[in-house]
Write a protein that holds these residues in place. Structure first.
Motif, PDB file in Angstrom:
ATOM      1  N   GLY A  26      -7.688   0.346   8.433  1.00  0.00           N
ATOM      2  CA  GLY A  26      -7.232   0.884   9.714  1.00  0.00           C
ATOM      3  C   GLY A  26      -6.245   2.017   9.598  1.00  0.00           C
ATOM      4  N   HIS A  27      -6.208   2.649   8.429  1.00  0.00           N
ATOM      5  CA  HIS A  27      -5.194   3.670   8.193  1.00  0.00           C
ATOM      6  C   HIS A  27      -5.748   5.065   8.496  1.00  0.00           C
ATOM      7  CE1 HIS A  27      -1.286   4.653   6.554  1.00  0.00           C
ATOM      8  NE2 HIS A  27      -1.856   5.745   6.074  1.00  0.00           N
ATOM      9  N   ASP A  79     -10.857 -13.241   7.839  1.00  0.00           N
ATOM     10  CA  ASP A  79     -12.162 -13.038   7.202  1.00  0.00           C
ATOM     11  C   ASP A  79     -12.597 -11.577   7.247  1.00  0.00           C
ATOM     12  OD1 ASP A  79     -12.313 -13.099   9.897  1.00  0.00           O
ATOM     13  OD2 ASP A  79     -14.106 -14.377  10.041  1.00  0.00           O
ATOM     14  N   LEU A 130       0.174 -12.099  14.047  1.00  0.00           N
ATOM     15  CA  LEU A 130       0.363 -10.693  14.388  1.00  0.00           C
ATOM     16  C   LEU A 130       1.822 -10.332  14.664  1.00  0.00           C
ATOM     17  CD1 LEU A 130      -2.720  -9.562  16.477  1.00  0.00           C
ATOM     18  CD2 LEU A 130      -1.924  -8.663  14.291  1.00  0.00           C
ATOM     19  N   ASP A 131       2.736 -11.064  13.996  1.00  0.00           N
ATOM     20  CA  ASP A 131       4.122 -10.635  14.091  1.00  0.00           C
ATOM     21  C   ASP A 131       4.226  -9.243  13.482  1.00  0.00           C
ATOM     22  OD1 ASP A 131       4.957 -12.906  15.257  1.00  0.00           O
ATOM     23  OD2 ASP A 131       5.508 -13.904  13.385  1.00  0.00           O
ATOM     24  N   HIS A 132       3.503  -9.096  12.410  1.00  0.00           N
ATOM     25  CA  HIS A 132       3.426  -7.793  11.760  1.00  0.00           C
ATOM     26  C   HIS A 132       2.011  -7.600  11.283  1.00  0.00           C
ATOM     27  CE1 HIS A 132       7.661  -6.860  11.780  1.00  0.00           C
ATOM     28  NE2 HIS A 132       7.866  -8.129  11.536  1.00  0.00           N
ATOM     29  N   TYR A 133       1.563  -6.401  11.322  1.00  0.00           N
ATOM     30  CA  TYR A 133       0.302  -6.111  10.666  1.00  0.00           C
ATOM     31  C   TYR A 133       0.522  -4.815   9.922  1.00  0.00           C
ATOM     32  CZ  TYR A 133      -0.723  -2.453  14.031  1.00  0.00           C
ATOM     33  OH  TYR A 133      -0.675  -1.323  14.776  1.00  0.00           O
ATOM     34  N   TRP A 166      -4.855  -8.898  10.704  1.00  0.00           N
ATOM     35  CA  TRP A 166      -5.481  -9.142  12.006  1.00  0.00           C
ATOM     36  C   TRP A 166      -6.316 -10.417  11.958  1.00  0.00           C
ATOM     37  CZ3 TRP A 166      -9.203  -5.085  14.667  1.00  0.00           C
ATOM     38  CH2 TRP A 166      -9.596  -5.592  15.924  1.00  0.00           C
ATOM     39  N   HIS A 167      -7.346 -10.391  11.088  1.00  0.00           N
ATOM     40  CA  HIS A 167      -8.146 -11.608  10.949  1.00  0.00           C
ATOM     41  C   HIS A 167      -8.443 -11.886   9.479  1.00  0.00           C
ATOM     42  CE1 HIS A 167     -11.915  -9.061  11.067  1.00  0.00           C
ATOM     43  NE2 HIS A 167     -11.102  -8.316  11.764  1.00  0.00           N
ATOM     44  N   ASP A 180       1.016   7.572  10.211  1.00  0.00           N
ATOM     45  CA  ASP A 180       0.887   8.196  11.529  1.00  0.00           C
ATOM     46  C   ASP A 180       2.224   8.707  12.094  1.00  0.00           C
ATOM     47  OD1 ASP A 180       2.034   5.824  12.286  1.00  0.00           O
ATOM     48  OD2 ASP A 180       0.251   5.029  13.284  1.00  0.00           O
ATOM     49  N   SER A 224      -3.985 -15.693  12.716  1.00  0.00           N
ATOM     50  CA  SER A 224      -3.118 -14.525  12.758  1.00  0.00           C
ATOM     51  C   SER A 224      -1.996 -14.780  13.754  1.00  0.00           C
ATOM     52  CB  SER A 224      -3.912 -13.315  13.223  1.00  0.00           C
ATOM     53  OG  SER A 224      -3.026 -12.235  13.436  1.00  0.00           O
ATOM     54  N   SER A 276       3.784  -2.514  10.786  1.00  0.00           N
ATOM     55  CA  SER A 276       4.276  -2.358  12.150  1.00  0.00           C
ATOM     56  C   SER A 276       5.693  -2.882  12.242  1.00  0.00           C
ATOM     57  CB  SER A 276       3.385  -3.133  13.127  1.00  0.00           C
ATOM     58  OG  SER A 276       3.510  -4.515  12.875  1.00  0.00           O
ATOM     59  N   PRO A 306     -10.587  -3.088   8.821  1.00  0.00           N
ATOM     60  CA  PRO A 306      -9.578  -3.166   9.873  1.00  0.00           C
ATOM     61  C   PRO A 306      -8.171  -3.236   9.283  1.00  0.00           C
ATOM     62  CG  PRO A 306     -10.479  -5.330   9.484  1.00  0.00           C
ATOM     63  CD  PRO A 306     -11.226  -4.392   8.561  1.00  0.00           C
ATOM     64  N   PRO A 307      -7.163  -3.074  10.117  1.00  0.00           N
ATOM     65  CA  PRO A 307      -5.790  -3.286   9.642  1.00  0.00           C
ATOM     66  C   PRO A 307      -5.663  -4.675   9.022  1.00  0.00           C
ATOM     67  CG  PRO A 307      -5.756  -2.325  11.845  1.00  0.00           C
ATOM     68  CD  PRO A 307      -7.186  -2.665  11.538  1.00  0.00           C
TER      69      PRO A 307
END
Lengths: 115, 421
Positions: free
Chosen positions: B312-313, B341, B286-289, B338-339, B362, B284, B239, B334-335
């Protein structure tokens, strides 16, 4: 759910409607949520206290892109650190497929109807 | 004609450098200066008013009212004398003034009798030329008139200074932009493989199109050998944009590479990348994921085995001879970022002769045609239409989607295609 991931071209591409009762703030999202409309949603986000619940009703949302997912992730991180609860309302369709693609349900409560 | 040595200021070399700096010589006529000369002619009620720049051998007119000429020789030009002064230089009757009576402009056909000039003095003290008024009859000039002339000269120099600073700013901006663009190109190139490896029995093709020339994007792809008959194929989307996103992109690409070498399964490597995103943070931020896809490809007796993990792709697509519709690869996690675990799983499928695998970001599916999202259908259609002619043919068709003038691309787009012979 109305849309199937198609962008509609109209002046008001996105709108948010807020309602609140007993510690639950419900934001109903309509239209298209993407980078260009994300700001409107961010501006409508409430200040929440621990024990509060934020419900995002995504059912009337025709389209959501990765910036919507990013917001969901950010809200999840915030909810966990501050002690409030995030719930998404979504039914089968393009938005639900994106939630599934990102495995959002592993982390955030996703329900089919308003709680 | 060389100018008389007596007409050359002591600081002539620096003065000429200042003239060059303002880049005004031989530029087209310009309303801003023409207004000043018109105002000067009207105030002094004279037929001729000039904005002049004194060049090496000539006096060039930036603006001329009442004179049909664009320049004269520096000698005998009176402006050459005027720029030797710090203030206005005034000749009320040139025919009797010892400074000018022998001047050919005075004694000759021109018949100049009155000349008043204020030097155009730069902020650092160089006289570039003059604002001057001229008549063919003698005139008297009051101290107030001389003040007006100096004020008008100041307006001319302000205009020149303004243009110089605008031009300097534009040039600086252009230099910065071209620096940013070349930095972005080098940085982007470092995030992509210089060339794709050869995979016997398969063709590979990829493209990456940044949304901006001056900013490095966050998409990446990679293909590398893991061992004899084994390869990894990676593609991801971090991101954000710019240097901070590029740092995450580099981390993602290299973490996946390193983890792939040690992992037996792409899901393991994806989990390592996810952990890497949290290095230095317990939670996280989440500055970037990053969303990413990683497949391990293993050559077998009859085709290849493809094990894939996705974070998450957008789902990779596999097209075969039959059935016609491409099959999406399942989402398995997931992306990343994010987390900490997050769990990732892998899915496995066979790739047979003629099968084509497409991974994309995308930026491609979220491009718009007439406001409408492209979505997956035209991507799947390009894959089906190009399949059977090699990976390049499929990439070419996907690129056509993006280069269609009716299509608006808002984000970086990357594609990677593998086709089995």
């Amino acid at each position: 759910m109305s849309g199937a991931g198609h962008g509609t071209f109209d002046a008001q591409r996105f709108s948010v409607e807020a309602s609140e009762s007993a510690g639950t703030v419900t934001l109903t999202l309509r239209g298209e949520l993407d980078l260009s409309t994300l700001g409107e949603l961010e501006a409508a986000l409430p200040e929440l206290s621990p024990q509060d619940r934020l419900v995002l009703d995504l059912r009337p949302l025709a389209f959501m892109d990765s910036s919507g997912i990013r917001l969901v992730m950010r809200l999840d991180v915030e909810a966990r650190s501050r002690g409030w609860t995030l719930t998404l309302v979504s039914r089968a369709g393009a938005v639900r497929r994106l939630l599934e693609l990102c495995r959002v349900e592993d982390r955030v409560e996703v329900v089919e109807d308003l709680p | 004609m060389r100018a008389d040595a007596g007409l050359i200021p002591d600081n002539e070399a620096q003065r000429l450098a200042a003239v060059r700096r303002y880049a005004v010589l031989d530029t087209p006529p310009d309303g801003a200066f023409d207004r000043v000369t018109a105002l000067a002619a009207r105030h002094f009620d004279v037929p001729i008013a000039l904005v002049t720049i004194v060049d090496t051998d000539r006096i060039w007119f930036k603006s001329a009212v009442g004179l049909d000429a664009s320049e004269i020789d520096r000698d005998p030009g009176l402006c050459a004398s005027a720029i030797l002064q710090d203030g206005p230089w005034i000749v009320e009757d040139a025919a009797i003034d010892p400074r000018t009576l022998a001047n050919p402009l005075v004694a000759g056909e021109m018949g100049l009798r009155f000349y008043a000039a204020a030097p155009l003095t730069t902020h650092d003290g160089f006289n570039l030329g003059t604002l001057c008024v001229i008549d063919r009859q003698p005139r008297e000039v009051t101290a107030e008139d001389a003040g007006v002339l100096s004020d008008l000269a100041a307006i001319v120099i302000d205009e020149l200074e303004l243009r110089l600073s605008t031009r300097t700013l534009v040039e600086r901006e252009q230099t910065l932009r071209s620096y940013a663009e070349s930095t972005a190109r080098v940085l982007q190139a470092s995030l992509l493989p210089a060339e794709l490896p050869a995979i016997p029995g398969a063709s590979l093709a990829a493209f990456y199109r940044p949304a901006s020339d001056s900013e490095v994007g966050g998409d990446f792809y990679d293909v590398y050998a893991l061992g004899p008959g084994r390869w990894a194929i990676a593609l991801g989307d971090v991101s954000g944009k710019g240097a901070a996103a590029a740092a995450v992109t580099a981390l993602a690409r290299h973490a996946l590479r390193t983890a792939s070498m040690a992992a037996t399964d792409p899901a393991e490597a994806m989990a390592v990348l996810n952990q890497a995103m949290f290095l230095g943070h317990s939670e996280s931020v989440l500055d970037h994921y990053c969303t990413a896809h990683l497949s391990f490809l293993e050559a077998g007796h009859d085709g290849f085995t493809l094990r894939s993990a996705s974070a998450g792709h957008p789902a990779g697509l596999v097209a075969s001879r039959e059935p016609a519709a491409p099959a999406p690869l399942a989402a398995t996690g997931p992306p990343v970022g994010w987390h900490a675990d997050a769990a990732f799983a892998a899915t496995e499928r066979r790739l047979a002769s003629g099968d084509a695998l497409l991974l994309y970001t995308d930026g491609l599916s979220e491009a718009r045609r007439g406001g409408e999202l492209l979505g997956e259908p035209p991507i799947a259609a390009a894959l089906v239409a190009g399949r059977g002619q090699g990976a390049d043919a499929i990439c070419g068709r996907l690129l056509e989607l993006l280069t269609d003038p009716a299509v608006e691309v808002r984000d970086d787009a990357a594609c990677l295609v593998l086709e089995l012979a």
